[in-house]
Design a protein around this motif. Structure first.
Motif, PDB file in Angstrom:
ATOM      1  N   GLN A 165      -7.226  12.922 -17.442  1.00 33.59           N
ATOM      2  CA  GLN A 165      -8.411  12.957 -16.587  1.00 33.59           C
ATOM      3  C   GLN A 165      -8.864  11.553 -16.188  1.00 33.59           C
ATOM      4  O   GLN A 165      -9.610  11.396 -15.217  1.00 33.59           O
ATOM      5  CB  GLN A 165      -9.554  13.675 -17.321  1.00 33.59           C
ATOM      6  N   PHE A 166      -8.422  10.551 -16.912  1.00 31.42           N
ATOM      7  CA  PHE A 166      -8.790   9.161 -16.613  1.00 31.42           C
ATOM      8  C   PHE A 166      -7.599   8.367 -16.075  1.00 31.42           C
ATOM      9  O   PHE A 166      -7.763   7.555 -15.169  1.00 31.42           O
ATOM     10  CB  PHE A 166      -9.337   8.489 -17.881  1.00 31.42           C
ATOM     11  N   THR A 167      -6.427   8.591 -16.639  1.00 31.25           N
ATOM     12  CA  THR A 167      -5.255   7.795 -16.243  1.00 31.25           C
ATOM     13  C   THR A 167      -4.621   8.285 -14.953  1.00 31.25           C
ATOM     14  O   THR A 167      -3.741   7.616 -14.423  1.00 31.25           O
ATOM     15  CB  THR A 167      -4.201   7.817 -17.359  1.00 31.25           C
ATOM     16  N   MET A 168      -5.067   9.423 -14.426  1.00 30.62           N
ATOM     17  CA  MET A 168      -4.496   9.922 -13.176  1.00 30.62           C
ATOM     18  C   MET A 168      -4.689   8.929 -12.042  1.00 30.62           C
ATOM     19  O   MET A 168      -3.817   8.774 -11.165  1.00 30.62           O
ATOM     20  CB  MET A 168      -5.145  11.254 -12.806  1.00 30.62           C
ATOM     21  N   LEU A 169      -5.829   8.226 -12.052  1.00 34.63           N
ATOM     22  CA  LEU A 169      -6.087   7.249 -10.996  1.00 34.63           C
ATOM     23  C   LEU A 169      -5.097   6.098 -11.059  1.00 34.63           C
ATOM     24  O   LEU A 169      -4.644   5.596 -10.028  1.00 34.63           O
ATOM     25  CB  LEU A 169      -7.522   6.723 -11.094  1.00 34.63           C
ATOM     26  N   VAL A 170      -4.753   5.678 -12.269  1.00 33.35           N
ATOM     27  CA  VAL A 170      -3.795   4.588 -12.420  1.00 33.35           C
ATOM     28  C   VAL A 170      -2.435   5.012 -11.863  1.00 33.35           C
ATOM     29  O   VAL A 170      -1.763   4.247 -11.160  1.00 33.35           O
ATOM     30  CB  VAL A 170      -3.666   4.165 -13.891  1.00 33.35           C
ATOM     31  N   ALA A 171      -2.020   6.240 -12.165  1.00 35.89           N
ATOM     32  CA  ALA A 171      -0.749   6.749 -11.649  1.00 35.89           C
ATOM     33  C   ALA A 171      -0.771   6.830 -10.127  1.00 35.89           C
ATOM     34  O   ALA A 171       0.192   6.439  -9.452  1.00 35.89           O
ATOM     35  CB  ALA A 171      -0.448   8.120 -12.253  1.00 35.89           C
ATOM     36  N   GLY A 172      -1.874   7.338  -9.573  1.00 40.43           N
ATOM     37  CA  GLY A 172      -1.970   7.444  -8.124  1.00 40.43           C
ATOM     38  C   GLY A 172      -1.952   6.094  -7.434  1.00 40.43           C
ATOM     39  O   GLY A 172      -1.287   5.914  -6.407  1.00 40.43           O
ATOM     40  N   VAL A 173      -2.664   5.131  -7.992  1.00 39.81           N
ATOM     41  CA  VAL A 173      -2.691   3.785  -7.413  1.00 39.81           C
ATOM     42  C   VAL A 173      -1.309   3.140  -7.499  1.00 39.81           C
ATOM     43  O   VAL A 173      -0.858   2.468  -6.566  1.00 39.81           O
ATOM     44  CB  VAL A 173      -3.752   2.917  -8.113  1.00 39.81           C
ATOM     45  N   LEU A 174      -0.613   3.354  -8.617  1.00 38.11           N
ATOM     46  CA  LEU A 174       0.740   2.808  -8.749  1.00 38.11           C
ATOM     47  C   LEU A 174       1.651   3.361  -7.662  1.00 38.11           C
ATOM     48  O   LEU A 174       2.425   2.614  -7.044  1.00 38.11           O
ATOM     49  CB  LEU A 174       1.304   3.152 -10.128  1.00 38.11           C
ATOM     50  N   GLY A 175       1.565   4.675  -7.403  1.00 34.51           N
ATOM     51  CA  GLY A 175       2.378   5.258  -6.351  1.00 34.51           C
ATOM     52  C   GLY A 175       2.046   4.702  -4.981  1.00 34.51           C
ATOM     53  O   GLY A 175       2.939   4.484  -4.148  1.00 34.51           O
ATOM     54  N   ALA A 176       0.759   4.447  -4.745  1.00 30.46           N
ATOM     55  CA  ALA A 176       0.340   3.923  -3.440  1.00 30.46           C
ATOM     56  C   ALA A 176       0.835   2.500  -3.216  1.00 30.46           C
ATOM     57  O   ALA A 176       1.406   2.179  -2.161  1.00 30.46           O
ATOM     58  CB  ALA A 176      -1.177   3.985  -3.316  1.00 30.46           C
ATOM     59  N   ILE A 177       0.649   1.624  -4.214  1.00 28.23           N
ATOM     60  CA  ILE A 177       1.024   0.222  -4.019  1.00 28.23           C
ATOM     61  C   ILE A 177       2.536   0.030  -4.065  1.00 28.23           C
ATOM     62  O   ILE A 177       3.037  -0.988  -3.560  1.00 28.23           O
ATOM     63  CB  ILE A 177       0.349  -0.691  -5.064  1.00 28.23           C
ATOM     64  N   ALA A 178       3.264   0.991  -4.630  1.00 30.57           N
ATOM     65  CA  ALA A 178       4.719   0.893  -4.607  1.00 30.57           C
ATOM     66  C   ALA A 178       5.246   0.949  -3.183  1.00 30.57           C
ATOM     67  O   ALA A 178       6.322   0.407  -2.888  1.00 30.57           O
ATOM     68  CB  ALA A 178       5.340   2.020  -5.437  1.00 30.57           C
ATOM     69  N   VAL A 179       4.492   1.596  -2.292  1.00 29.32           N
ATOM     70  CA  VAL A 179       4.887   1.673  -0.885  1.00 29.32           C
ATOM     71  C   VAL A 179       4.198   0.604  -0.054  1.00 29.32           C
ATOM     72  O   VAL A 179       4.835  -0.145   0.690  1.00 29.32           O
ATOM     73  CB  VAL A 179       4.561   3.071  -0.315  1.00 29.32           C
ATOM     74  N   THR A 180       2.877   0.514  -0.178  1.00 30.02           N
ATOM     75  CA  THR A 180       2.122  -0.385   0.694  1.00 30.02           C
ATOM     76  C   THR A 180       2.408  -1.852   0.391  1.00 30.02           C
ATOM     77  O   THR A 180       2.246  -2.698   1.271  1.00 30.02           O
ATOM     78  CB  THR A 180       0.617  -0.116   0.549  1.00 30.02           C
ATOM     79  N   GLY A 181       2.840  -2.160  -0.826  1.00 31.49           N
ATOM     80  CA  GLY A 181       3.180  -3.541  -1.133  1.00 31.49           C
ATOM     81  C   GLY A 181       4.316  -4.048  -0.272  1.00 31.49           C
ATOM     82  O   GLY A 181       4.339  -5.215   0.139  1.00 31.49           O
ATOM     83  N   GLU A 182       5.272  -3.180   0.041  1.00 27.22           N
ATOM     84  CA  GLU A 182       6.390  -3.583   0.898  1.00 27.22           C
ATOM     85  C   GLU A 182       5.938  -3.817   2.334  1.00 27.22           C
ATOM     86  O   GLU A 182       6.468  -4.681   3.031  1.00 27.22           O
ATOM     87  CB  GLU A 182       7.488  -2.525   0.857  1.00 27.22           C
ATOM     88  N   TYR A 183       4.971  -3.030   2.787  1.00 27.38           N
ATOM     89  CA  TYR A 183       4.443  -3.248   4.133  1.00 27.38           C
ATOM     90  C   TYR A 183       3.621  -4.535   4.185  1.00 27.38           C
ATOM     91  O   TYR A 183       3.628  -5.251   5.193  1.00 27.38           O
ATOM     92  CB  TYR A 183       3.579  -2.062   4.562  1.00 27.38           C
TER      93      TYR A 183
END
Length: 262
Positions: free
Chosen positions: A74-92
């Protein structure tokens, strides 16, 4: 005169180079695991999980150790979601996406390899974290884990890992759609964190807003909570709900990846 022959065309599926997807997957795993942001995110998620599991065990006077482990999502879900987002947007942000698509112009294959890499890394990290959480909570709990009953032991842990992977892929889907770090993170936080709070507020409005509360059951976090319920109940609807979110967002992102310039 000797006949001129066309040079042999080198492809990604050449026998000397191996399948394209496996090469792309190795490249995506290498990129993901060499980013400091990946390890920081995984470390924060692990620290939160262990701390929450320990606090749960201490506060509940030796409650169910499995519940103490899965409740941390319930708390670490945000960390997982942010990791997935920056894995893509970091390349852009760095422009590396152009090099990635030049090395392999099959954009759908690149996106699939990236999603598999994220799933493998997040899934493995979550499994290791759960083992550490169990090592912390089991000694302080007076409730024994009944491993012979999958609905109370193994299945909640397995579904907890699957839910964390789904949260990360939801973030990746927003990353593919928005292609901006701040925007993708905001959308991920909105779906995973803000939307459930809004649904709870509508629940205070009485029967006239019950339809909003009913729709809230199909949010990713609600589906993840149903999946990890102890004992495990009907998992078909929450599993399909999480799968629909992942397939819908990542699939839409793949379509835009093909149609838009890098």
């Amino acid at each position: 005169m000797t006949a001129l022959t066309a040079p042999r065309r080198t492809t990604f599926t050449d026998a000397t180079t191996g399948p394209t997807f496996l090469r792309t997957l190795r490249a995506e795993l290498l990129k993901l695991t060499t980013l400091r942001s990946t390890w920081w995110s995984l470390a924060i998620a692990a620290a939160l999980s262990v701390a929450i599991a320990w606090l749960f065990g201490s506060a509940s006077d030796g409650g169910d150790p499995i519940l103490g482990v899965v409740v941390s999502a319930q708390f670490t879900m945000l960390v997982a979601g942010v990791l997935g987002a920056i894995a893509v947007t970091g390349e852009y942000a760095t422009g590396m996406i152009r090099s990635t698509l030049t090395a392999n112009p099959r954009r759908v294959q690149v996106a699939l390899a990236k999603s598999v890499a994220i799933a493998l890394v997040v899934g493995a990290a979550t499994a290791v974290t759960y083992l550490v959480c169990l090592a912390v909570t089991v000694p302080t709990s007076s409730v024994a884990i009944v491993w012979s009953d999958p609905a109370r032991a193994v299945l909640p842990l397995v579904f907890g890992i699957a839910a964390m992977v789904a949260y990360a892929l939801i973030g990746m889907g927003f990353g593919l759609l928005i292609r901006n770090g701040a925007g993708a993170i905001a959308a991920t936080v909105g779906v995973l964190f803000v939307a459930p709070i809004a649904v709870n507020l509508f629940a205070l409005g009485g029967a006239s807003w019950q339809w909003v509360v009913d729709l809230g059951r199909y949010l990713p976090v609600a589906a993840g909570s149903d999946l990890t319920a102890i004992p495990t109940g009907d998992v078909l609807v929450p599993a399909l709900t999480l799968a629909a979110w992942v397939v819908g967002l990542v699939g839409a992102g793949m379509v835009l990846l093909q149609r838009r310039d890098a």
